[in-house]
Scaffold this motif. Structure first.
Motif, PDB file in Angstrom:
ATOM      1  N   LEU A 128      73.254  28.557  39.800  1.00 35.15           N
ATOM      2  CA  LEU A 128      72.738  29.996  40.535  1.00 35.15           C
ATOM      3  C   LEU A 128      73.809  30.573  41.229  1.00 35.15           C
ATOM      4  N   PHE A 129      74.323  29.673  42.231  1.00 30.60           N
ATOM      5  CA  PHE A 129      75.289  30.404  43.481  1.00 30.60           C
ATOM      6  C   PHE A 129      76.803  29.929  43.204  1.00 30.60           C
ATOM      7  N   ASP A 130      77.108  29.360  41.801  1.00 33.06           N
ATOM      8  CA  ASP A 130      78.321  29.138  41.248  1.00 33.06           C
ATOM      9  C   ASP A 130      78.958  30.535  40.799  1.00 33.06           C
ATOM     10  N   THR A 131      79.640  31.207  41.722  1.00 35.89           N
ATOM     11  CA  THR A 131      80.186  32.751  41.205  1.00 35.89           C
ATOM     12  C   THR A 131      81.401  32.716  40.312  1.00 35.89           C
ATOM     13  N   ARG A 132      82.209  31.457  40.575  1.00 35.75           N
ATOM     14  CA  ARG A 132      83.435  31.474  39.567  1.00 35.75           C
ATOM     15  C   ARG A 132      82.546  31.093  38.154  1.00 35.75           C
ATOM     16  N   GLN A 133      81.628  30.268  38.125  1.00 33.46           N
ATOM     17  CA  GLN A 133      81.512  29.673  36.729  1.00 33.46           C
ATOM     18  C   GLN A 133      80.545  30.941  36.109  1.00 33.46           C
ATOM     19  N   TYR A 134      79.884  31.682  36.907  1.00 27.53           N
ATOM     20  CA  TYR A 134      78.947  32.869  36.323  1.00 27.53           C
ATOM     21  C   TYR A 134      79.982  33.871  36.084  1.00 27.53           C
ATOM     22  N   THR A 135      81.093  34.022  36.541  1.00 24.63           N
ATOM     23  CA  THR A 135      82.042  35.126  36.277  1.00 24.63           C
ATOM     24  C   THR A 135      82.708  34.694  34.848  1.00 24.63           C
ATOM     25  N   ARG A 136      83.018  33.543  34.603  1.00 25.55           N
ATOM     26  CA  ARG A 136      83.762  32.827  33.307  1.00 25.55           C
ATOM     27  C   ARG A 136      82.588  33.232  32.390  1.00 25.55           C
ATOM     28  N   HIS A 137      81.183  32.955  32.536  1.00 24.79           N
ATOM     29  CA  HIS A 137      80.338  33.200  31.422  1.00 24.79           C
ATOM     30  C   HIS A 137      80.153  34.679  31.127  1.00 24.79           C
ATOM     31  N   PHE A 138      80.079  35.438  32.163  1.00 27.83           N
ATOM     32  CA  PHE A 138      80.075  36.825  31.954  1.00 27.83           C
ATOM     33  C   PHE A 138      81.089  37.602  31.093  1.00 27.83           C
ATOM     34  N   GLU A 139      82.261  37.202  31.423  1.00 27.49           N
ATOM     35  CA  GLU A 139      83.575  37.573  30.864  1.00 27.49           C
ATOM     36  C   GLU A 139      83.639  37.112  29.259  1.00 27.49           C
ATOM     37  N   MET A 140      83.071  36.013  29.029  1.00 28.43           N
ATOM     38  CA  MET A 140      83.001  35.497  27.611  1.00 28.43           C
ATOM     39  C   MET A 140      82.069  36.428  26.957  1.00 28.43           C
ATOM     40  N   GLY A 141      81.181  36.971  27.471  1.00 29.58           N
ATOM     41  CA  GLY A 141      80.327  37.912  27.096  1.00 29.58           C
ATOM     42  C   GLY A 141      80.619  39.121  26.745  1.00 29.58           C
ATOM     43  N   LEU A 142      81.612  39.478  27.583  1.00 31.88           N
ATOM     44  CA  LEU A 142      82.088  40.849  27.527  1.00 31.88           C
ATOM     45  C   LEU A 142      83.235  40.630  26.475  1.00 31.88           C
ATOM     46  N   ARG A 143      83.988  39.522  26.192  1.00 34.91           N
ATOM     47  CA  ARG A 143      85.058  39.580  25.327  1.00 34.91           C
ATOM     48  C   ARG A 143      84.562  39.402  23.934  1.00 34.91           C
ATOM     49  N   GLN A 144      83.346  38.779  23.873  1.00 39.05           N
ATOM     50  CA  GLN A 144      82.798  38.543  22.458  1.00 39.05           C
ATOM     51  C   GLN A 144      82.319  39.795  22.086  1.00 39.05           C
ATOM     52  N   ALA A 145      81.636  40.773  22.980  1.00 36.73           N
ATOM     53  CA  ALA A 145      81.323  42.270  22.698  1.00 36.73           C
ATOM     54  C   ALA A 145      82.531  42.856  22.071  1.00 36.73           C
ATOM     55  N   TYR A 146      83.540  42.788  22.713  1.00 34.21           N
ATOM     56  CA  TYR A 146      84.814  43.445  22.468  1.00 34.21           C
ATOM     57  C   TYR A 146      85.485  42.971  21.256  1.00 34.21           C
ATOM     58  N   ASP A 147      85.319  41.786  20.868  1.00 35.60           N
ATOM     59  CA  ASP A 147      85.828  41.305  19.760  1.00 35.60           C
ATOM     60  C   ASP A 147      85.164  41.765  18.480  1.00 35.60           C
ATOM     61  N   ARG A 148      83.702  41.801  18.305  1.00 34.43           N
ATOM     62  CA  ARG A 148      83.189  42.367  17.679  1.00 34.43           C
ATOM     63  C   ARG A 148      83.357  43.866  17.156  1.00 34.43           C
ATOM     64  N   TYR A 149      83.392  44.388  18.146  1.00 33.37           N
ATOM     65  CA  TYR A 149      83.993  46.021  18.048  1.00 33.37           C
ATOM     66  C   TYR A 149      85.397  46.087  17.449  1.00 33.37           C
ATOM     67  N   PHE A 150      86.434  45.302  17.912  1.00 30.84           N
ATOM     68  CA  PHE A 150      87.709  45.381  17.552  1.00 30.84           C
ATOM     69  C   PHE A 150      87.697  44.824  15.861  1.00 30.84           C
ATOM     70  N   GLU A 151      86.935  43.968  15.540  1.00 28.46           N
ATOM     71  CA  GLU A 151      86.992  43.482  14.393  1.00 28.46           C
ATOM     72  C   GLU A 151      86.289  44.491  13.319  1.00 28.46           C
TER      73      GLU A 151
END
Length: 807
Positions: A767-790
């Motif tokens: 819950l309070f692991d900000t760095r890990q949360y950010t990495r997971h969040f960024e993975m979601g953004l990257r995958q959403a963008y990848d789907r759009y790009f493809e």
């Protein structure tokens, strides 16, 4: 004797060649009626045919004497004189006939003009029923007169018979196809029937005939605005003003359009011009108040609404608008009274009823709760749809929440989506992410996400913060400005300017942090700011809008059995959807319970949720617990002065000493966190859980008991507790909720064990692991963008706990 019948019979036998029989019948008619003009005329022609000049001329002269207004009788007499060689006599009779017939025409015109004058007189006096009767009579007596049809159409339309009036307007067009007014009238009729596209076509036709027709331009603008074509509407109003620069109503319409487009300063200016031209223009006064409110000039806004009410006390919208401004000024009782005034004037005013009930929630006036379920199921009235935000605390039903959000979005967001720039040929090294919010300052949601902004990978992401809230100068604002690559103020920009600016930056992912919460500008996203648009954090539910692609969630807040009630595709984070900042400072204080009005030896039950989330259900349970625990007190956040009075009154009615409810004033964030040490247990609300307040409590080491509901907003605390490894504090029923609180309040060892576990988990669980949360969040953004790009359509995205990559 039936003379008309005999005349028909005589005409028939004459046409069959039986002239003798015809002569006999006409003679019978003249015996009964010697002045019958038609019988004299026909006998005169028959006598001429037989060569009887004297009889023929006598009969024809008698016909003229009987009806000198009939042209054929004169013509028959003239032709017969010529047949008998009496040319001079024929010429004299022709001159005489001309004088008679001109006199007849002048008389008919005068009669027609008399009808018109009377019709106009009735209309101008407001005697519409008599005017309609007169217009109908005119269409019968003068069927080719276009004015009578034109005004009859207007009168029938004014009476509300809109389908009937359509045909009348079309008849007027047939008679006067070059008259711009008749097309204008038809257009207004079509607009009243909500046939807006047809109305636009007719307005444009009227303008093709009369380009300087300011009224047509104005009404065309109004209809275009209803169709969502607000930019075109604005152009119409500007053109109309050039033609009629002294028409206050046109400036008012232009102000409305510019307010809708986010051109707030221009809107204010045009409302003020309207009021210079017409100071007693109530609608312009209240519209000015609305734009001043949006500009943050609340006192001026309230004054404008009060002026409108003074001018037109029957104007329900002015009372409603005053109420919304009083809300912002914190004058909640005044706001409730103003909403009530609006409802007295218009009992069906759903927006006012819903808003009034919501403010009653804010002051904990429980008498209003009887109305909530019924109101919350209503979608709209003639004034629009209430914001779905209000419903989150009224009902716990994700299916209904989606229906309300979808209906709201369909009505509210009608602008055409502009074309996006072409997709890049190569995948960008850094994805451009834009966060959009009104709250980039000391605000609960910013305390949560500041760490996320600071931990974003600058190698893979370029971060923009677009602020449409009023400029603030506080420590959180400075922190966010330092955390992002670009901080862009857009509060004074119109929608079009924002869209062009954002697209100019080439933003790949736009993150909407406000949703349907207060001060939101969700309308920006309908234009498609970027290829990917995400609903995140601020609004705990679906926006129901087809221009929002994803919502950030987790398997707790949107479980599989509720997935269908969210219109967005879901980016599922592995732990909690909610970010947290592991740098939040807890002030080192040496305060005591007494400093906060708490008894030193009491068991302190704490709920720092916003007061509007407290319903009679929770409060009944809390009072029963206080009744069971003699030394317990309830510690609540004081969000307004009326809440304190009302909740203490409710406690007394339930047999609880009102002094056992203690109210906490607002404090700076670090001091607020520090005071949690004086509480024993945080107890949650139901339909709309603690959000930031739950994270505050857990970060400060205070256990939270929650009842897990069905909708996103009712499952937030469960998400947080799962993420910090305390699922045992989650219950599913009110009975379990009450029992668990009592157990923890009476079992010191168990409660202490939970606090110890929380202390351990606080820095080791996700819950309070900000760095890990950010990495997971960024993975979601990257995958959403990848789907759009493809070129793939948006689909649910699942981020797994072990999928985060190092920065």
């Amino acid at each position: 004797m039936n003379i008309p019948k005999l005349l028909k019979k005589a005409a028939k036998v004459s046409s069959n060649g039986d002239l003798g029989k015809a002569t006999q019948i006409y003679s019978i008619i003249l015996k009964a009626d010697p002045s019958n003009c038609e019988a004299n005329y026909q006998l005169g022609l028959l006598a001429a045919n037989l060569g009887d000049r004297q009889a023929s001329l006598l009969f024809l002269k008698n016909a003229i004497q009987a009806n000198a207004a009939e042209e054929k009788y004169w013509q028959g007499f003239i032709d017969t004189l010529k047949e008998f060689g009496q040319y001079d006599d024929a010429k004299k009779v022709a001159e005489e006939a001309k004088a008679h017939l001109i006199s007849k025409q002048e008389s008919a015109v005068e009669r027609e003009n008399d009808f018109v004058r009377k019709l106009v007189e009735y209309y101008e006096l407001g005697n519409y029923a008599q005017a309609e009767h007169q217009a109908l009579l005119m269409t019968q007596k003068f069927p080719e007169n276009p004015f009578s049809w034109k005004l009859l159409g207007v009168l029938v339309q004014k009476s509300g018979r809109l389908s009937e009036s359509l045909d009348i307007h079309r008849k007027a067009i047939d008679l006067a196809p070059e008259d711009a007014d008749v097309y204008y009238n038809l257009a207004v009729n079509l607009a009243d029937l909500k046939r807006l596209d047809d109305a636009v076509s007719m307005f444009k036709h009227a303008l093709s005939l009369k380009p300087e027709f300011s009224q047509a331009l104005t009404n065309l603008g109004v209809v275009l605005e209803q169709l969502g074509e607000v930019e075109d509407a604005e152009i119409c109003f500007i053109k109309a003003i050039r033609i009629s620069p002294n028409e206050a109503k046109i400036y008012n319409n232009l102000g409305i359009a510019q307010h809708s487009l986010g051109k707030l300063l221009a809107s204010e200016s045009n409302y003020r011009i309207a009021l210079t031209l017409e100071p007693q223009f109530a609608e312009a006064n209240t519209n000015l108040g609305n734009v001043l409110r949006r500009l943050g000039k609340l006192t001026e806004a309230a004054e404008s609404h009060c002026t409108a009410i003074k001018i037109a006390p029957e104007l329900a919208e002015a009372h409603y608008n005053l109420a919304t401004t009083l809300e912002d000024l914190g004058e909640l009782e005044g706001a409730i009274a103003a909403y009530r005034d609006a409802l007295k004037l218009r009992p069906s005013y759903l927006l006012a009823e819903v808003a009034m009930c919501h403010q009653q929630q804010h002051i904990c006036d429980f008498t209003a709760w009887n109305s909530f379920p019924e109101i919350s199921c209503q979608h709209s009235d003639e004034m629009g749809r209430p914001s779905p935000w209000i419903n989150l605390s009224w009902i716990d039903n994700p299916e209904k929440q989606l229906a309300l959000s979808s209906a709201y979005a369909k009505l509210k967001f009608t602008r055409p989506i502009g074309s996006l720039p072409q997709k890049p040929a190569r995948r960008p090294e850094r994805i451009k992410v834009g966060y959009f919010s009104a709250d980039f300052h000391n605000f609960p949601g910013m305390y949560l996400m500041a760490g996320l902004l600071e931990h974003h990978s600058r190698q893979h992401f370029e971060i923009y913060a677009f602020s449409y809230g009023p400029p603030k100068h506080d420590e959180m604002r400075y922190r966010i400005q330092s955390a992002v690559d670009h901080f862009v103020e857009i509060c004074d920009l119109s929608d079009n300017d924002v869209v062009n600016l954002v697209r100019g930056y080439g933003i790949d992912i736009s993150i909407h942090r406000n949703g349907y919460t207060k001060s939101s500008r969700t309308e920006l996203f309908q234009y498609r700011l970027s290829p990917i648009q995400i609903n995140y954090l601020g609004y705990p539910g679906s926006l129901g809008a087809d221009f929002i692609d994803y919502i950030i969630a987790d398997p707790v807040v949107i479980p599989e059995n509720q997935r269908e009630h969210y219109s967005e595709k879901v980016i599922y984070l592995p732990h909690s959807y909610q970010p947290n900042d592991d740098k939040r400072e807890i002030a080192q204080t040496d305060t005591s319970r007494a400093d906060f009005g708490l008894p030193e030896n009491a068991f302190v039950l704490c709920c720092f949720n916003n007061n509007f989330k407290i319903s009679p259900r929770e409060f009944d349970i809390w009072m029963r617990i206080l009744n069971r625990l003699e030394k317990a007190v309830l510690w609540l956040l004081k969000t307004n002065k009326w809440t304190e009075h009302n909740l203490r009154k409710e406690a007394k009615q339930r047999g609880i000493d009102p002094s056992r409810i203690v109210f906490a004033e607002r404090l700076p964030q670090s001091e607020h966190l520090a005071r949690h040490k004086h509480a024993d247990l945080f107890i949650d609300t139901f339909n709309c859980n603690a959000h930031t307040t739950a994270s505050d409590a857990l970060w400060a080491g205070l256990p939270v008991v929650t009842k897990q509901g069905s909708q996103f907003a009712a499952r937030v605390s469960a998400s947080l507790l799962n993420s910090i490894g305390l699922p045992e504090l989650i219950v599913n029923t009110q009975e379990e909720y009450e029992a668990l609180i009592l157990e923890l309040a009476t079992d010191t060892n168990r409660l202490n064990a939970l606090k110890s576990k929380l202390a351990r988990n606080r820095l080791t669980k996700p819950l309070f692991d900000t760095r890990q949360y950010t990495r997971h969040f960024e993975m979601g953004l990257r995958q959403a963008y990848d789907r759009y790009f493809e070129g793939e359509k948006a689909e649910d995205i699942w981020i797994h706990a072990d999928s985060a990559q190092p920065q």
